[in-house]
Write an enzyme that holds these catalytic residues in place. Structure first.
Site, PDB file in Angstrom:
ATOM      1  N   LYS A 254       0.854  -1.188   0.000  1.00 46.16           N
ATOM      2  CA  LYS A 254       0.000   0.000   0.000  1.00 46.16           C
ATOM      3  C   LYS A 254       0.893   1.243   0.000  1.00 46.16           C
ATOM      4  CE  LYS A 254      -3.353   2.595   2.852  1.00 46.16           C
ATOM      5  NZ  LYS A 254      -4.264   2.584   4.021  1.00 46.16           N
ATOM      6  N   ASP A 259      -2.854  10.254   3.187  1.00 49.90           N
ATOM      7  CA  ASP A 259      -4.243   9.833   3.351  1.00 49.90           C
ATOM      8  C   ASP A 259      -5.003  10.888   4.152  1.00 49.90           C
ATOM      9  OD1 ASP A 259      -6.642   8.554   3.659  1.00 49.90           O
ATOM     10  OD2 ASP A 259      -5.889   6.992   5.017  1.00 49.90           O
ATOM     11  N   LYS A 266     -10.422  13.095   7.371  1.00 49.68           N
ATOM     12  CA  LYS A 266      -9.903  12.870   8.720  1.00 49.68           C
ATOM     13  C   LYS A 266      -9.878  14.211   9.450  1.00 49.68           C
ATOM     14  CE  LYS A 266      -6.803   8.976   7.709  1.00 49.68           C
ATOM     15  NZ  LYS A 266      -7.498   7.891   8.421  1.00 49.68           N
ATOM     16  N   ASP A 277       1.343   6.394   5.357  1.00 49.72           N
ATOM     17  CA  ASP A 277       0.414   5.447   4.754  1.00 49.72           C
ATOM     18  C   ASP A 277       0.994   4.749   3.514  1.00 49.72           C
ATOM     19  OD1 ASP A 277      -1.964   4.221   5.309  1.00 49.72           O
ATOM     20  OD2 ASP A 277      -3.197   5.617   4.161  1.00 49.72           O
ATOM     21  N   ASP A 336     -12.427   7.016   3.418  1.00 51.96           N
ATOM     22  CA  ASP A 336     -11.206   6.844   4.218  1.00 51.96           C
ATOM     23  C   ASP A 336     -10.778   5.378   4.296  1.00 51.96           C
ATOM     24  OD1 ASP A 336      -9.060   7.600   5.737  1.00 51.96           O
ATOM     25  OD2 ASP A 336     -10.196   7.928   7.587  1.00 51.96           O
ATOM     26  N   GLU A 338      -9.719   3.638   2.003  1.00 56.08           N
ATOM     27  CA  GLU A 338      -9.232   3.694   0.629  1.00 56.08           C
ATOM     28  C   GLU A 338      -8.160   2.653   0.332  1.00 56.08           C
ATOM     29  OE1 GLU A 338      -7.934   5.383   3.036  1.00 56.08           O
ATOM     30  OE2 GLU A 338      -5.830   4.952   2.654  1.00 56.08           O
ATOM     31  N   ARG A 340      -7.790  -0.448   1.127  1.00 54.67           N
ATOM     32  CA  ARG A 340      -8.284  -1.761   0.698  1.00 54.67           C
ATOM     33  C   ARG A 340      -8.750  -1.717  -0.757  1.00 54.67           C
ATOM     34  NH1 ARG A 340     -12.751  -1.849   5.373  1.00 54.67           N
ATOM     35  NH2 ARG A 340     -11.021  -0.828   6.412  1.00 54.67           N
TER      36      ARG A 340
HETATM   37  N1  BES Z   1      -4.434   4.589   6.677  1.00 54.75           N
HETATM   38  C1  BES Z   1      -5.554   4.381   7.512  1.00 54.75           C
HETATM   39  C2  BES Z   1      -5.258   3.410   8.658  1.00 54.75           C
HETATM   40  C3  BES Z   1      -4.373   3.977   9.723  1.00 54.75           C
HETATM   41  C4  BES Z   1      -4.913   4.689  10.766  1.00 54.75           C
HETATM   42  C5  BES Z   1      -3.017   3.753   9.689  1.00 54.75           C
HETATM   43  C6  BES Z   1      -4.096   5.197  11.750  1.00 54.75           C
HETATM   44  C7  BES Z   1      -2.202   4.252  10.674  1.00 54.75           C
HETATM   45  C8  BES Z   1      -2.744   4.981  11.705  1.00 54.75           C
HETATM   46  C9  BES Z   1      -6.711   3.792   6.687  1.00 54.75           C
HETATM   47  O1  BES Z   1      -6.761   4.196   5.370  1.00 54.75           O
HETATM   48  C10 BES Z   1      -7.963   4.247   7.343  1.00 54.75           C
HETATM   49  O2  BES Z   1      -8.223   5.415   7.321  1.00 54.75           O
HETATM   50  N2  BES Z   1      -8.669   3.307   7.926  1.00 54.75           N
HETATM   51  C11 BES Z   1      -9.892   3.593   8.596  1.00 54.75           C
HETATM   52  C12 BES Z   1     -10.914   2.660   8.054  1.00 54.75           C
HETATM   53  C13 BES Z   1     -12.301   2.995   8.458  1.00 54.75           C
HETATM   54  C14 BES Z   1     -12.739   4.286   7.808  1.00 54.75           C
HETATM   55  C15 BES Z   1     -13.223   1.875   8.050  1.00 54.75           C
HETATM   56  C16 BES Z   1      -9.656   3.336  10.080  1.00 54.75           C
HETATM   57  O3  BES Z   1      -8.972   2.376  10.413  1.00 54.75           O
HETATM   58  O4  BES Z   1     -10.140   4.116  10.885  1.00 54.75           O
HETATM   59 MN    MN Z   2      -4.976   4.808   4.502  1.00 55.82          MN
HETATM   60 MN    MN Z   3      -7.880   6.043   5.154  1.00 54.91          MN
END
Ligand code: BES
Ligand code: MN
Ligand code: MN
Length: 484
Positions: A254, A259, A266, A277, A336, A338, A340
Site C-alpha cells: 500500500k 491519506d 480525517k 500510509d 477513508d 481507501e 483496501r
Molecule cells: N491509513 C488508515 C489506517 C491507519 C490509521 C493507519 C491510523 C495508521 C494509523 C486507513 O486508510 C484508514 O483510514 N482506515 C480507517 C478505516 C475505516 C474508515 C473503516 C480506520 O482504520 O479508521
Molecule cells: Mn490509509
Molecule cells: Mn484512510
C-alpha cells in the site's frame, strides 16, 4: 552511517562512545571481559553486579574521563522472552540503545554478543534502526557513524553476510521513504524514486500504469481513490525474474503517499502521521532492493499502489459504486477506507497475471490493528495456515513481529453487505474485528483463485509512537522470500 567492524582488536580506544550489549547469562560467564579485555570494566563492575536485566533489559552509562571513549555504556539484555517474542530481543535491544548517553559523539562503536547465531540479522536490524533514529534530523550537518560488531557466545566475531548487509542498506531506503514529508514525496516523486531504485538492476523490469491508463486495465479502484489528487495514481510493478526459478512470489504494498481520508475527511489529530500510509509499499521496495542483491532463484514481483487520497472537486465520493479489477462491484460508504480499494486491485491484477505460488501484501490498513495487536506486533491474516505459521516464524527470526488475527469468511463476509453492489468498502460493526473485515474485503477480490495469500496490517509498525519510521517489514519480507 552503519559500518561493520571485522576485528575486536583495539576497539576499546577507537570510538567516542563504546557500547557493549549481551544477554544476562553471558555477563555471568564473564564473556564481556574476554570480548573487550581492555575496556574500563572497573567503572561498571559494581553496577553490573547489582543490576538485573528484568524483562526490558537495563543500561549502565558511564563517563570515562577520557575522549575515546568518553562514554562507555553496557546493556544487559533480558534472559527470558515470551514465546510471542523474537529470541533476539530486538525491541529490548533497540529501546536500550536509544538510552545510550551519546554525549554528542560522532562515532559510536557497538559490540553485541549473542547466544544464538541465528539472531545476527535481528540484532543488526535493531542497530540499523537505532542508527537511522539518531540521524533522523533532516537538517543535521554531520551524521553520526555507528560501527557494529557481533560475536557469538564464545566471543568469536560473526562476519556480517552480504545478505544481512543488503537488508540493512534496504532499511535505510525504506525508512527515508516513510520519514519523507508528504509534499516532498507525492505520487510523482515516489514513482521517480522507485524507477531510479529498480531500473538497470539485474534481471529486473518495471512497468507503470498511471492515470487514465488504469481504466484500460480495469484498475478502477486505484484510479478512483487517486482521482482527487493533482498527481496521477499508479500501479507500479517491478518484476525480478532470474534466469531460472521454481517459485513466484508477489509482494503487494500500500503506497498511499498521503491519506487525508478524502471526502470522509480525517479530522486534525487523525491527519498527523498520515504520510506513513505508504509504509507497506516502503517495506516492499526495501525488501525487493535487498532481494535483487541476494539473487535468489525465486521470481519476485512487487506491486505498488502509489496513490494520494485527497479532497477536492474530482475526489471519489461516498455512495459511488466502483467496478473493481476482479469484476466485483464496491459501494463506497467511507472514502477513508481507501487502502483496501487500492490493494484489492493490486492483488487481483497480479494474482491473475502472474499466477504466483504465494501472494503477500503489506499495508498500514486499519487503525483497529493497533487496538488488536498493538505497537510491537503487526496483524497477520491469511487464508493458508502453513503460510501463516511460516510468516510468524520469519517474524521472530527478523524481529519484525506479527500476531495472527482471524481470517474467516463465514464470520466477516456479512460485515461488508451492500444492497446495491457486491460489497461495501467499510464494515458495519466496528466492534467486530475491523482489521479482519478489511482483510475479508481484500480476499473477496482473489477468492476465486485459491492462491495462498497473507495480509500484513502494519498500521502501528511503519512509524513508532513518536512518528518516526522504523523500517518494519524490510527484513521480514526479504527473509520470507528465502523461506518459501
Ligand atoms: N491509513 C488508515 C489506517 C491507519 C490509521 C493507519 C491510523 C495508521 C494509523 C486507513 O486508510 C484508514 O483510514 N482506515 C480507517 C478505516 C475505516 C474508515 C473503516 C480506520 O482504520 O479508521
Ligand atoms: Mn490509509
Ligand atoms: Mn484512510
Amino acid at each position: 552511517m552503519l559500518k561493520q567492524v571485522t576485528t575486536l582488536k583495539g576497539l576499546e580506544k577507537k570510538f567516542d562512545t563504546l557500547v557493549y550489549a549481551a544477554p544476562e547469562n553471558l555477563f555471568k560467564k564473564k564473556l564481556h571481559t574476554k570480548v573487550l579485555p581492555n575496556a574500563k570494566w572497573d567503572l561498571v563492575d559494581h553496577a553490573l553486579k547489582s543490576s538485573t536485566a528484568g524483562s526490558k533489559g537495563t543500561i549502565i552509562n558511564t563517563w570515562t574521563g577520557e575522549t575515546t571513549p568518553s562514554t562507555f555504556s553496557v546493556i544487559m539484555l533480558p534472559e527470558k522472552v515470551s514465546h510471542y517474542n523474537s529470541p533476539a530481543r530486538r525491541e529490548q535491544l533497540y529501546s536500550q540503545l536509544t538510552a545510550i548517553k551519546t554525549n554528542k559523539s560522532k562515532n559510536i562503536g557497538i559490540v553485541i554478543s549473542i547466544d544464538d547465531p541465528d539472531m545476527q540479522l535481528a540484532v543488526s536490524c535493531a542497530v540499523q534502526r537505532y542508527t537511522c533514529y539518531i540521524n533522523r534530523k533532516v537538517m543535521a550537518k554531520e551524521k553520526t557513524q555507528v560501527h557494529l560488531l557481533v560475536t557469538d557466545s564464545e566471543g568469536s566475531v560473526l562476519k556480517m553476510s552480504d545478505s544481512i548487509q543488503s537488508i540493512l542498506d534496504a532499511m535505510v531506503l525504506s525508512i527515508d521513504i516513510v520519514n519523507a514529508p508528504p509534499s516532498d514525496l507525492g505520487p510523482d516523486a515516489y514513482a521517480k524514486l522507485i524507477r531510479k531504485t529498480f531500473e538497470k538492476r539485474k534481471h529486473t523490469s518495471l512497468t507503470e500504469i498511471k492515470g487514465e491508463e488504469l481504466l484500460k486495465s480495469n484498475l478502477s479502484g486505484i484510479y478512483n481513490v487517486g482521482r482527487g489528487s493533482n498527481e496521477k495514481p499508479r500501479l507500479i510493478v517491478v518484476d525480478y525474474k532470474p534466469s531460472s526459478f521454481k517459485k513466484t512470489v508477489v509482494l503487494v504494498g500500500k503506497g498511499l503517499t498521503y491519506d487525508t481520508g478524502g471526502l470522509s475527511l480525517k479530522t486534525d489529530g487523525n491527519l498527523v502521521g498520515m504520510k506513513m500510509d505508504l509504509g507497506g509499499s516502503a517495506a516492499v521496495v526495501g525488501a525487493l532492493d535487498a532481494i535483487i542483491k541476494q539473487e535468489p532463484k525465486v521470481r519476485v514481483i512487487a506491486a505498488l499502489g502509489v496513490v494520494e487520497n485527497m479532497i477536492g472537486p474530482n475526489s471519489y465520493k461516498v455512495d459511488d459504486i466502483i467496478t473493481m479489477h476482479s469484476g466485483k462491484t464496491v459501494e463506497i460508504n467511507n472514502t477513508d477506507a481507501e487502502g483496501r480499494v487500492v490493494l484489492a486491485d493490486c492483488l487481483s491484477f497480479t494474482a491473475r497475471k502472474y499466477n504466483p505460488d504465494y501472494i503477500v501484501d503489506a499495508a498500514t490498513l486499519t487503525g483497529a490493528q493497533m487496538i488488536a495487536t498493538g505497537r510491537y506486533f503487526a496483524g497477520l491474516m491469511s487464508n493458508d495456515a502453513e503460510l501463516e505459521s511460516i510468516m510468524v516464524n520469519v517474524g521472530k527470526k527478523t524481529g519484525d513481529l506479527m500476531c495472527a488475527l482471524p481470517f474467516a469468511p463465514e464470520y466477516f463476509e456479512d460485515e461488508l453487505m451492500s444492497e446495491l453492489a457486491d460489497m461495501k468498502n467499510s464494515a458495519k460493526d466496528r466492534f467486530n474485528a475491523p482489521s479482519s473485515a478489511a482483510a475479508q474485503f481484500l480476499f473477496n477480490h482473489i477468492s476465486d483463485l485459491d492462491t495462498p495469500w497473507a495480509h500484513i496490517d502494519m498500521a502501528g509498525q511503519a512509524m513508532c509512537a513518536k512518528n518516526i519510521a522504523t523500517g518494519y517489514g524490510v527484513a521480514l519480507l526479504a527473509e520470507l522470500v528465502q523461506s518459501l
